[in-house]
Design a protein around this motif. Structure first.
Motif, mmCIF file in Angstrom:
data_model
loop_
_atom_site.group_PDB
_atom_site.id
_atom_site.type_symbol
_atom_site.label_atom_id
_atom_site.label_comp_id
_atom_site.label_asym_id
_atom_site.label_seq_id
_atom_site.Cartn_x
_atom_site.Cartn_y
_atom_site.Cartn_z
ATOM 1 N N TYR A 36 0.862 -1.190 0.000
ATOM 2 C CA TYR A 36 0.000 0.000 0.000
ATOM 3 C C TYR A 36 0.888 1.225 0.000
ATOM 4 C CZ TYR A 36 -4.020 -2.850 1.397
ATOM 5 O OH TYR A 36 -5.030 -3.782 1.437
ATOM 6 N N LEU A 37 0.366 2.313 -0.546
ATOM 7 C CA LEU A 37 1.089 3.578 -0.496
ATOM 8 C C LEU A 37 0.102 4.728 -0.424
ATOM 9 C CD1 LEU A 37 1.096 5.274 -3.472
ATOM 10 C CD2 LEU A 37 2.294 3.186 -4.110
ATOM 11 N N LEU A 38 0.569 5.848 0.086
ATOM 12 C CA LEU A 38 -0.215 7.075 0.100
ATOM 13 C C LEU A 38 0.478 8.065 -0.820
ATOM 14 C CD1 LEU A 38 -0.942 7.496 3.918
ATOM 15 C CD2 LEU A 38 -2.402 6.458 2.179
ATOM 16 N N THR A 39 -0.296 8.769 -1.614
ATOM 17 C CA THR A 39 0.269 9.772 -2.508
ATOM 18 C C THR A 39 -0.754 10.862 -2.762
ATOM 19 O OG1 THR A 39 1.573 10.078 -4.532
ATOM 20 C CG2 THR A 39 -0.399 8.679 -4.701
ATOM 21 N N LEU A 40 -0.301 11.950 -3.345
ATOM 22 C CA LEU A 40 -1.189 13.054 -3.662
ATOM 23 C C LEU A 40 -1.800 12.868 -5.038
ATOM 24 C CD1 LEU A 40 0.936 16.094 -2.451
ATOM 25 C CD2 LEU A 40 -0.874 14.885 -1.220
ATOM 26 N N ASP A 41 -3.058 13.213 -5.137
ATOM 27 C CA ASP A 41 -3.762 13.210 -6.413
ATOM 28 C C ASP A 41 -4.129 14.664 -6.693
ATOM 29 O OD1 ASP A 41 -5.173 12.613 -8.691
ATOM 30 O OD2 ASP A 41 -6.932 11.852 -7.640
ATOM 31 N N SER A 42 -3.387 15.290 -7.583
ATOM 32 C CA SER A 42 -3.647 16.692 -7.877
ATOM 33 C C SER A 42 -3.666 16.905 -9.381
ATOM 34 C CB SER A 42 -2.596 17.587 -7.229
ATOM 35 O OG SER A 42 -1.350 17.402 -7.860
ATOM 36 N N ASP A 43 -4.183 18.038 -9.780
ATOM 37 C CA ASP A 43 -4.239 18.380 -11.199
ATOM 38 C C ASP A 43 -2.882 18.799 -11.749
ATOM 39 O OD1 ASP A 43 -6.974 17.874 -11.223
ATOM 40 O OD2 ASP A 43 -7.478 19.956 -10.753
ATOM 41 N N LYS A 60 -10.180 2.142 -1.742
ATOM 42 C CA LYS A 60 -10.885 2.685 -0.572
ATOM 43 C C LYS A 60 -10.712 1.738 0.616
ATOM 44 C CE LYS A 60 -12.870 6.100 -2.827
ATOM 45 N NZ LYS A 60 -12.284 7.401 -2.789
ATOM 46 N N ASP A 61 -10.161 0.545 0.344
ATOM 47 C CA ASP A 61 -9.934 -0.484 1.358
ATOM 48 C C ASP A 61 -8.594 -0.214 2.042
ATOM 49 O OD1 ASP A 61 -10.095 -2.818 2.859
ATOM 50 O OD2 ASP A 61 -9.219 -4.039 1.262
ATOM 51 N N MET A 66 -3.245 2.172 8.768
ATOM 52 C CA MET A 66 -2.992 3.411 8.026
ATOM 53 C C MET A 66 -4.067 4.467 8.265
ATOM 54 S SD MET A 66 -1.684 1.901 4.359
ATOM 55 C CE MET A 66 -1.186 3.472 3.675
ATOM 56 N N ASP A 67 -5.073 4.168 9.083
ATOM 57 C CA ASP A 67 -6.187 5.101 9.294
ATOM 58 C C ASP A 67 -5.736 6.468 9.799
ATOM 59 O OD1 ASP A 67 -8.141 3.377 8.397
ATOM 60 O OD2 ASP A 67 -8.742 2.719 10.403
ATOM 61 N N LEU A 68 -4.898 6.499 10.806
ATOM 62 C CA LEU A 68 -4.457 7.767 11.381
ATOM 63 C C LEU A 68 -3.647 8.572 10.360
ATOM 64 C CD1 LEU A 68 -4.256 9.710 13.753
ATOM 65 C CD2 LEU A 68 -2.246 8.438 14.518
ATOM 66 N N GLU A 69 -2.732 7.911 9.691
ATOM 67 C CA GLU A 69 -1.910 8.583 8.685
ATOM 68 C C GLU A 69 -2.771 9.149 7.555
ATOM 69 O OE1 GLU A 69 2.083 7.637 6.027
ATOM 70 O OE2 GLU A 69 1.132 6.030 7.142
ATOM 71 N N MET A 70 -3.768 8.380 7.136
ATOM 72 C CA MET A 70 -4.671 8.823 6.069
ATOM 73 C C MET A 70 -5.509 10.021 6.530
ATOM 74 S SD MET A 70 -5.404 7.958 2.946
ATOM 75 C CE MET A 70 -6.671 8.307 1.743
ATOM 76 N N ALA A 71 -6.019 9.968 7.750
ATOM 77 C CA ALA A 71 -6.845 11.059 8.271
ATOM 78 C C ALA A 71 -6.023 12.341 8.436
ATOM 79 C CB ALA A 71 -7.479 10.656 9.600
ATOM 80 N N ALA A 72 -4.872 12.248 9.076
ATOM 81 C CA ALA A 72 -4.025 13.423 9.292
ATOM 82 C C ALA A 72 -3.512 13.978 7.964
ATOM 83 C CB ALA A 72 -2.853 13.073 10.204
ATOM 84 N N GLY A 73 -3.059 13.094 7.110
ATOM 85 C CA GLY A 73 -2.564 13.523 5.798
ATOM 86 C C GLY A 73 -3.653 14.148 4.958
ATOM 87 N N LEU A 80 -3.209 22.186 0.846
ATOM 88 C CA LEU A 80 -2.301 22.300 -0.289
ATOM 89 C C LEU A 80 -3.039 22.248 -1.623
ATOM 90 C CD1 LEU A 80 0.487 19.865 0.957
ATOM 91 C CD2 LEU A 80 0.481 22.365 1.083
ATOM 92 N N GLY A 81 -4.353 22.020 -1.561
ATOM 93 C CA GLY A 81 -5.134 21.928 -2.787
ATOM 94 C C GLY A 81 -5.027 20.578 -3.471
ATOM 95 N N SER A 82 -4.659 19.571 -2.729
ATOM 96 C CA SER A 82 -4.530 18.217 -3.262
ATOM 97 C C SER A 82 -5.402 17.262 -2.458
ATOM 98 C CB SER A 82 -3.080 17.740 -3.176
ATOM 99 O OG SER A 82 -2.236 18.537 -3.950
ATOM 100 N N ASN A 83 -5.505 16.067 -2.941
ATOM 101 C CA ASN A 83 -6.189 14.997 -2.218
ATOM 102 C C ASN A 83 -5.197 13.879 -1.953
ATOM 103 O OD1 ASN A 83 -8.890 16.055 -2.248
ATOM 104 N ND2 ASN A 83 -8.918 15.597 -4.428
ATOM 105 N N LEU A 84 -5.237 13.342 -0.747
ATOM 106 C CA LEU A 84 -4.411 12.191 -0.404
ATOM 107 C C LEU A 84 -5.181 10.936 -0.781
ATOM 108 C CD1 LEU A 84 -1.716 11.399 0.983
ATOM 109 C CD2 LEU A 84 -3.044 11.120 3.085
ATOM 110 N N VAL A 85 -4.537 10.056 -1.515
ATOM 111 C CA VAL A 85 -5.186 8.803 -1.903
ATOM 112 C C VAL A 85 -4.338 7.624 -1.465
ATOM 113 C CG1 VAL A 85 -6.439 9.767 -3.873
ATOM 114 C CG2 VAL A 85 -4.180 8.819 -4.233
ATOM 115 N N CYS A 86 -5.009 6.530 -1.192
ATOM 116 C CA CYS A 86 -4.342 5.272 -0.865
ATOM 117 C C CYS A 86 -4.352 4.416 -2.116
ATOM 118 C CB CYS A 86 -5.080 4.577 0.278
ATOM 119 S SG CYS A 86 -4.289 3.040 0.815
#
Length: 100
Positions: A36-43, A60-61, A66-73, A80-86
């Motif tokens: 799994y990884l977390l990254t930014l999804d931006s235009d 979405k699973d 990773m819940d805390l990291e996903m929520a805080a991130g 920053l105008g981005s979305n964090l996605v897993c």
């Protein structure tokens, strides 16, 4: 996530790093879908698309660990105008497809 300085991008450095980590993971008998990884999804960039070419898909699973990291991130990246996605490794692609 992987960050390569702008002046070194488009030279295959990030791709080589990620593919070598995946290859080692697979060589040890582990599955792609265990990654799994977390990254930014931006235009402004195509990071999600780049990870998709390496065999990852947005999910979405999210593992409970990773819940805390996903929520805080998620809160921070909104500013920053981005979305964090897993993203999760896609076990349906074979090794040759991932390494291209």
């Amino acid at each position: 996530s992987v960050y390569v300085r702008p002046e070194w991008r488009k030279k295959g450095i990030g791709t080589e790093l990620v593919t070598k980590v995946i290859a080692k993971h697979i060589m040890l008998g582990r599955k792609m879908e265990d990654i799994y990884l977390l990254t930014l999804d931006s235009d402004s960039d195509n990071t999600v698309g780049w990870y998709e070419t390496l065999g990852f898909r947005i999910t979405k699973d999210i593992p409970p660990s990773m819940d805390l990291e996903m929520a805080a991130g998620g809160i921070i990246t909104k500013f920053l105008g981005s979305n964090l996605v897993c993203m999760r490794g896609d076990g349906t692609k074979n090794k040759e497809q991932r390494m291209r």
